[in-house]
Write a protein that holds these residues in place. Structure first.
Motif, PDB file in Angstrom:
ATOM      1  N   THR A 156      -2.386  -4.105  -4.500  1.00 30.12           N
ATOM      2  CA  THR A 156      -2.408  -2.874  -5.292  1.00 30.12           C
ATOM      3  C   THR A 156      -3.540  -2.884  -6.308  1.00 30.12           C
TER       4      THR A 156
ATOM      5  N   GLU B  99      -6.569  -0.239  -6.557  1.00 29.76           N
ATOM      6  CA  GLU B  99      -6.892   0.464  -7.797  1.00 29.76           C
ATOM      7  C   GLU B  99      -8.357   0.246  -8.173  1.00 29.76           C
TER       8      GLU B  99
ATOM      9  N   TYR C 123       6.394  11.752   1.031  1.00 32.97           N
ATOM     10  CA  TYR C 123       6.267  11.324  -0.364  1.00 32.97           C
ATOM     11  C   TYR C 123       7.633  10.919  -0.917  1.00 32.97           C
TER      12      TYR C 123
ATOM     13  N   GLU D 225       1.062   4.072  -2.920  1.00 28.33           N
ATOM     14  CA  GLU D 225       0.755   5.473  -2.585  1.00 28.33           C
ATOM     15  C   GLU D 225       1.982   6.378  -2.658  1.00 28.33           C
ATOM     16  N   SER D 226       3.135   5.824  -3.067  1.00 27.89           N
ATOM     17  CA  SER D 226       4.384   6.593  -3.238  1.00 27.89           C
ATOM     18  C   SER D 226       4.749   7.357  -1.965  1.00 27.89           C
ATOM     19  N   ARG D 227       4.947   6.640  -0.893  1.00 28.97           N
ATOM     20  CA  ARG D 227       5.295   7.294   0.366  1.00 28.97           C
ATOM     21  C   ARG D 227       6.099   6.333   1.241  1.00 28.97           C
TER      22      ARG D 227
ATOM     23  N   GLN E 175       0.827  -1.204   0.000  1.00 21.62           N
ATOM     24  CA  GLN E 175       0.000   0.000   0.000  1.00 21.62           C
ATOM     25  C   GLN E 175       0.864   1.258   0.000  1.00 21.62           C
ATOM     26  N   LYS E 176       1.953   1.257   0.788  1.00 21.36           N
ATOM     27  CA  LYS E 176       2.832   2.424   0.823  1.00 21.36           C
ATOM     28  C   LYS E 176       3.548   2.611  -0.510  1.00 21.36           C
TER      29      LYS E 176
ATOM     30  N   ASP F  10     -10.476   2.363  -5.935  1.00 20.78           N
ATOM     31  CA  ASP F  10     -10.449   3.774  -6.330  1.00 20.78           C
ATOM     32  C   ASP F  10     -11.293   4.018  -7.578  1.00 20.78           C
TER      33      ASP F  10
END
Length: 565
Positions: free
Chosen positions: A501, A505, A483, A464-466, A460-461, A508
Motif C-alpha cells: 500500500t 501511495e 466499491y 482501493e476500497s473494493r 491492493q483491493k 500515486d
C-alpha cells in the motif's frame, strides 16, 4: 385415452386436497404424480432437481392458484424459466378477470377445483399434450377490450404493464453483464425495443377515456391535480414478504446457472478442474442447502446480533454439507494400498487457512439481514431499498459469488491431498486436466494465486476500497468490482501488504510529477530534433542536391561543346 405416460407436478398449499388428488390420479394407468409440493420455493427446488436429471421428465404442472401463497408472480416466474412446460390452473373461484390474466401470462389452461375426476383426466391429457382448455371460454368469447368494464380494463392494463416491466428489467440487467458477446447484445437490445413497443401499445390500447365534462380545460389547477394522480413522484416499492424475495432470488439464480460455467477471467479457480456437469451439480447442491438454512433460521426469529454470531457457523456448515453431499457417492477410495473414507478424510483436512478463506465472503452478513430482517442493502455506495429491483439485483450478485466461493473451498482440500488419484480423476476432472503434468501445472497456478493474493492483490483491493465478485455471465464465470469501505482492514495491515500500500501511495504521489517532467523533456527533445537537427539536416541535404545538380549541368554543357568542335 393416450398410452403415453404423463408425469405431473402438483403444487397446492392444502395438504388434504393435494394428497387426495395425488392418490386419485395415480389410479389412472397413464398418469404419474412425480412430486407434490406446498409452496413456490419448494416447487422451484423440485423442478430444478428433476430437470437436472432429465429435461423431459415433467409433462404438466398442476397449480392451485391462491392469492396468499401462490399468485401471479409465481406463474410468471414459471413461464419465464420453463416456457415449454404446460401449466393448468386449479382455482376455487371463477372470474372473467382470472382467465384473461392467465392467457396474458401464457398459462395453458384453467379448470375449477369442483370438477369430477372423469372430467379432469381428459383435461390433463389435452393440456399436457400441447392443447389448451378454458372452462369459461364460451362465456368469454364475446369479450373485447373495448367492451370490458373500466375496473377490469385497469386491472388488465396494470398487470400487463407490470409483467412487461419485470421482463424489461431482466433484459436490461442481462445487457449489463460482463463478458456478453456482440451477437447476444444485439439480440437483447432487439428484445428490449420490442418490450418497449409492447408497453406503449398496452398503455394506449387499454387506456380509459377521460371524462372531461367534470374537468374544465380552462382550469389549470385541475390539470395539475390530474398529473399528480397519474404520475406519482415517489416510486414506492411493492409490499413483499421475505419468502417471496427468497423465491424470486432462487428463480433468478437457477436461471443463470443454465449459462456456460467456463472461467473467462484471468484468475484461476479451483472448480476449473471439474467437468461441466459436475461443476453445475456442486453449485446446485450449495444453492439448495443455503436456502434450506434460510428457512431454518427464519423459524427461530434471530436478531441481527445473533445472525452475526452465527455467520461463521452458517458458512462452515454449508461447506461441510456440500463436501458430504458432493463426494458422498464415492464413499471409499484406495490410497496407498488402503481404503479411506473420502468425506471424512476431506473434512479432517480442514485448516485454519481454510476457515479464514470461508469467512472472507464479502457482504454475507448484509445479505442475511436483507433476506431475514427486511433491511436495505447498501452496496457499491448505493442504498437499495428492501424489495426493490436494485436490491434484488445486488443480492443476486452476492449469492452468485457465495456459490462460487464455497464451491472453490469444497474442491481445495481435494486438490491439496488427493489430486492425482485415478478414481477422482475419472469421475470429476475435465478431460484436459487428467494428466499428471496438467494437474501439477494447475496446482502451481493456484499456489501462485494464493501467495499473490496474500501479499499483493488483497492489499491492493483494500487500499482501493473494493471487492471482486465472481458472477455467472452468458459466456461463463466473469469477475466484477464493487466499491466497499475497508478502512478498518487498511489500518490492520502489516508487513509486506502494508509495504504494498505504501508503494502504491508513493507511485500515486510521484506519477503525476514524473509524467509532467517526461512530458516537458519530450517536448524539448521533439523541438531539438525537428527545429534544430531536422532543419540543419534539411539544409545540408538541400546543399548536396543543389551541388549535384550544378555538377550535372556543367558536365552536360561540356559534352555539348565537345560535340560542336
Amino acid at each position: 385415452m393416450s398410452d403415453r405416460l404423463l408425469q405431473l407436478l402438483l403444487i397446492d398449499p392444502d395438504p388434504i386436497f393435494r394428497l387426495g388428488l395425488k392418490v386419485t390420479l395415480e389410479t389412472i394407468p397413464n398418469l404419474q404424480v412425480i412430486a407434490d409440493v406446498p409452496s413456490d420455493t419448494s416447487a422451484l427446488k423440485v423442478i430444478a432437481e428433476i430437470l437436472a436429471v432429465n429435461s423431459q421428465q415433467i409433462h404438466l404442472i398442476i397449480l392451485a392458484l391462491n392469492n396468499e401463497h401462490l399468485g401471479w408472480q409465481f406463474c410468471r416466474q414459471l413461464k419465464t424459466l420453463y416456457p415449454y412446460i404446460p401449466i393448468l390452473l386449479l382455482t376455487s373461484t371463477s372470474q372473467p378477470e382470472l382467465i384473461i390474466s392467465a392467457k396474458a401470462i401464457g398459462i395453458n389452461g384453467y379448470c375449477p377445483k369442483g370438477v369430477s375426476i372423469s372430467q379432469l383426466v381428459p383435461i390433463l391429457e389435452q393440456v399436457a399434450n400441447g392443447g389448451y382448455y378454458w372452462f369459461e371460454d364460451r362465456k368469454m368469447s364475446n369479450f373485447t377490450s373495448s367492451s370490458l368494464p373500466g375496473k377490469l380494463r385497469n386491472h388488465l392494463q396494470s398487470s400487463g404493464i407490470n409483467y412487461i416491466d419485470d421482463t424489461l428489467y431482466q433484459v436490461t440487467e442481462q445487457l449489463k453483464l460482463p463478458g456478453i458477446t456482440l451477437l447476444n447484445k444485439a439480440i437483447l437490445a432487439g428484445q428490449r425495443r420490442e418490450l418497449l413497443a409492447a408497453r406503449w401499445l398496452i398503455s394506449n390500447l387499454l387506456k380509459l377515456p377521460h371524462k372531461r365534462q367534470n374537468l374544465p380545460p380552462e382550469n389549470p389547477i385541475n390539470q395539475v391535480i390530474i398529473k399528480s394522480e397519474t404520475q406519482p413522484l415517489i416510486n414506492i416499492p411493492p409490499v413483499v414478504s421475505s419468502q417471496q424475495l427468497q423465491s424470486e432470488l432462487l428463480t433468478l439464480c437457477l436461471n443463470k446457472l443454465k449459462f456456460p460455467l467456463e472461467n473467462i477471467t484471468d484468475t484461476p479457480l479451483e472448480i476449473d478442474i471439474l467437468q461441466e456437469d459436475k461443476k453445475r451439480e456442486l453449485l446446485y447442491i450449495i444453492l439448495q442447502k443455503f436456502f434450506q438454512q434460510l428457512d431454518e433460521i427464519r423459524t427461530f426469529n434471530f436478531n441481527k446480533n445473533q445472525i452475526f454470531n452465527l455467520k461463521e457457523q452458517i458458512l462452515l456448515d454449508l461447506w461441510q454439507f456440500s463436501i458430504t453431499e458432493f463426494f458422498g457417492n464415492y464413499y471409499r477410495i484406495s490410497l496407498d494400498k488402503q481404503e479411506i473414507n473420502l468425506v471424512k478424510f476431506l473434512l479432517d483436512k480442514t485448516t485454519d487457512l481454510q476457515k479464514e478463506i470461508i469467512n472472507k465472503v464479502p457482504f454475507f452478513l448484509d445479505f442475511l439481514s436483507y433476506l431475514l430482517l427486511f433491511t436495505d442493502l447498501y452496496i457499491d455506495n448505493t442504498c437499495c431499498p428492501f424489495g426493490s429491483k436494485e436490491a434484488q439485483s445486488q443480492a443476486l450478485l452476492i449469492l452468485e459469488n457465495l456459490l462460487i466461493h464455497i464451491a472453490n473451498n469444497v474442491i481445495q482440500p481435494l486438490l491439496n491431498y488427493l489430486a492425482d488419484v485415478e478414481t477422482i480423476k475419472q469421475n470429476f476432472y475435465h478431460r484436459q486436466m487428467i494428466s499428471t503434468r496438467e494437474i501439477e501445472r494447475f496446482r502451481n497456478n493456484l499456489s501462485w494465486k494464493y501467495r499473490l493474493n496474500q501479499y499483493i492483490t488483497e492489499a491492493q483491493k483494500i487500499f482501493e476500497s473494493r471487492y471482486e465478485l465472481f458472477v455467472f455471465a452468458p459466456r461463463g464465470i466473469a469477475k466484477i468490482s464493487i466499491y466497499a469501505p475497508r478502512n478498518q482492514e487498511l489500518a490492520e495491515l502489516s508487513g509486506i501488504p502494508l509495504g504494498v500500500t505504501l508503494m502504491l501511495e508513493f507511485r500515486d504521489a510521484i506519477a503525476p510529477r514524473l509524467q509532467s517532467l517526461l512530458g516537458f523533456l519530450g517536448t524539448g527533445i521533439v523541438f531539438v530534433l525537428t527545429q534544430v537537427i531536422g532543419r540543419s539536416l534539411g539544409l545540408v541535404g538541400r546543399g548536396i542536391l543543389q551541388g549535384i545538380g550544378s555538377v550535372s549541368f556543367t558536365e552536360k554543357g561540356q559534352r555539348k561543346n565537345k560535340n560542336r568542335e
